[in-house]
Design an enzyme around this catalytic site. Structure first.
Site, short mmCIF file in Angstrom:
data_model
loop_
_atom_site.label_atom_id
_atom_site.label_comp_id
_atom_site.label_asym_id
_atom_site.label_seq_id
_atom_site.Cartn_x
_atom_site.Cartn_y
_atom_site.Cartn_z
N TYR A 1 43.41 18.62 -86.13
CA TYR A 1 42.61 18.82 -84.92
C TYR A 1 42.83 17.68 -83.91
O TYR A 1 43.15 17.96 -82.74
CB TYR A 1 41.12 18.97 -85.26
N SER B 1 39.09 16.68 -76.42
CA SER B 1 38.01 16.11 -77.25
C SER B 1 38.21 14.60 -77.32
O SER B 1 39.34 14.11 -77.18
CB SER B 1 38.11 16.69 -78.66
P1 NDP Z 1 32.38 27.34 -79.60
O1 NDP Z 1 32.77 27.54 -81.02
O2 NDP Z 1 30.99 27.67 -79.17
O3 NDP Z 1 33.39 28.11 -78.63
C1 NDP Z 1 34.75 28.26 -78.92
C2 NDP Z 1 35.30 29.34 -78.02
O4 NDP Z 1 36.70 29.47 -78.25
C3 NDP Z 1 34.65 30.70 -78.30
O5 NDP Z 1 34.36 31.32 -77.07
C4 NDP Z 1 35.74 31.46 -79.05
O6 NDP Z 1 35.67 32.84 -78.73
C5 NDP Z 1 37.00 30.83 -78.43
N1 NDP Z 1 38.17 31.01 -79.30
C6 NDP Z 1 38.44 30.40 -80.48
N2 NDP Z 1 39.60 30.86 -80.97
C7 NDP Z 1 40.08 31.78 -80.09
C8 NDP Z 1 41.22 32.61 -80.05
N3 NDP Z 1 42.15 32.60 -81.02
N4 NDP Z 1 41.39 33.43 -78.98
C9 NDP Z 1 40.47 33.47 -77.98
N5 NDP Z 1 39.37 32.71 -77.97
C10 NDP Z 1 39.18 31.87 -79.02
O7 NDP Z 1 32.68 25.80 -79.34
P2 NDP Z 1 32.57 24.85 -78.04
O8 NDP Z 1 32.03 25.55 -76.89
O9 NDP Z 1 31.90 23.63 -78.50
O10 NDP Z 1 34.13 24.52 -77.84
C11 NDP Z 1 34.82 24.65 -76.62
C12 NDP Z 1 35.91 23.61 -76.55
O11 NDP Z 1 35.32 22.31 -76.59
C13 NDP Z 1 36.91 23.66 -77.71
O12 NDP Z 1 38.22 23.50 -77.20
C14 NDP Z 1 36.55 22.44 -78.56
O13 NDP Z 1 37.65 21.91 -79.22
C15 NDP Z 1 36.02 21.49 -77.49
N6 NDP Z 1 35.13 20.45 -77.99
C16 NDP Z 1 33.90 20.77 -78.55
C17 NDP Z 1 33.08 19.76 -79.02
C18 NDP Z 1 31.74 20.04 -79.65
O14 NDP Z 1 31.17 19.13 -80.26
N7 NDP Z 1 31.19 21.21 -79.52
C19 NDP Z 1 33.47 18.34 -78.92
C20 NDP Z 1 34.75 18.12 -78.29
C21 NDP Z 1 35.54 19.14 -77.86
P3 NDP Z 1 35.80 34.06 -79.79
O15 NDP Z 1 35.28 33.58 -81.09
O16 NDP Z 1 35.01 35.16 -79.15
O17 NDP Z 1 37.27 34.37 -79.80
#
Ligand code: NDP
Length: 259
Positions: free
Chosen positions: A159, A148
């Site tokens: 975070y 990020s």
């Molecule tokens: P989402 O919340 O849409 O997706 C997050 C994903 O992570 C989900 O598929 C969730 O799956 C999975 N996840 C979370 N915890 C676990 C766990 N313990 N085990 C397995 N899977 C897990 O968010 P984004 O797509 O936006 O985020 C993706 C990445 O991008 C993250 O690393 C985030 O930090 C990063 N990011 C996002 C930004 C934004 O503004 N959106 C900005 C900068 C970085 P499930 O719940 O099914 O387990």
């Protein structure tokens, strides 16, 4: 918006592929010919995204569905072993699963938040990378980690710390794994429309529209990022076009100058 790379026959494991950036990335890899592993904790979402991958695949290839929690070591082991059992190899590991937290150092539960965020955003990546190296060495594959822009600037703790450590981890393994023929890069997205943004919306009580308007004001490109903006960077970094790129921070933030 579409992309134009060819991943025919490549095996790609994308954590956090049940929603947002990971889901779009899984479908894009499938559309470009890859065999995809869809994984997350939500079984219904794993199946739904796997179905989208099969529909997008030029050959209708079925995605492998693995319900797993990346903070659980046994789940991580099963995720990798199921991948190898099914597809016999691994070419690309995308460590995308992550969660946010708005915490303050005086919070009573700060260490609970620390463990949850660090285990999800960092420890899981160390574990999965450790498990995948032997397989990536055989294919001369590569790793893309999703960090990020929060990694670059002090904000409320935990975070940003997890993402700054992820950046440094990526650079360290790029150094170690280069001689094995494995590349490792990290993407630093700015704000992207996904379920992830809800956590900040809940804390600030802002409506999604208001939150996005604030973000747009800081962005020269004049829009909030879409998951596909990040997916395109993943596709580039994991493709042969990036064969001389490793240990790199790839910023995808519409020029918002968070750095
Ligand atoms: P989402 O919340 O849409 O997706 C997050 C994903 O992570 C989900 O598929 C969730 O799956 C999975 N996840 C979370 N915890 C676990 C766990 N313990 N085990 C397995 N899977 C897990 O968010 P984004 O797509 O936006 O985020 C993706 C990445 O991008 C993250 O690393 C985030 O930090 C990063 N990011 C996002 C930004 C934004 O503004 N959106 C900005 C900068 C970085 P499930 O719940 O099914 O387990």
């Amino acid at each position: 918006m579409t992309t134009s790379r060819d991943f025919t026959g490549k095996v790609v494991l994308i954590t956090g592929s049940t929603s947002g950036i990971g889901a779009v990335t899984a479908v894009e890899f499938a559309r470009l010919g890859a065999h995809v592993v869809v994984t997350g904790r939500r079984k219904d979402r794993v199946s739904a995204v796997a179905q989208q991958c099969a529909e997008a695949s030029p050959t209708g290839a079925k995605a492998l569905e693995v319900v797993a929690d990346v903070t659980n070591d046994d789940d991580c082991r099963r995720l990798v072993s199921d991948t190898i059992k099914t597809f016999k190899k691994l070419d690309i590991l995308v460590n995308n699963a992550g969660r946010g937290s708005v915490s303050r150092i005086w919070d009573g539960d700060i260490l609970d938040k620390y463990e949850l965020i660090m285990n999800t955003n960092l420890r899981s990546v160390v574990r999965l990378t450790n498990l995948c190296v032997e397989h990536l060495e055989k294919t001369k594959g590569n790793i893309v980690n999703v960090s990020s822009v929060s990694a670059f600037k002090p904000r409320k703790p935990i975070y940003p710390m997890s993402k700054a450590a992820l950046d440094m981890f990526t650079k360290c393994v790029a150094l170690e794994l280069g001689p094995k023929g494995i590349r490792a890069n990290v993407i630093n997205p700015g704000p992207v429309k996904s379920e992830f943004v809800e956590i900040y919306r809940n804390v600030t009580k802002a409506k999604s529209d208001e939150l996005y308007e604030e973000i747009v004001k800081r962005c020269p490109i004049g829009r909030v990022g879409e998951p596909l903006d990040v997916s395109k960077a993943v596709l580039y970094l994991s493709s042969d076009e990036a064969s001389f790129v490793t240990g790199c921070n790839f910023v995808v933030d519409g020029g918002a100058q968070y750095v």
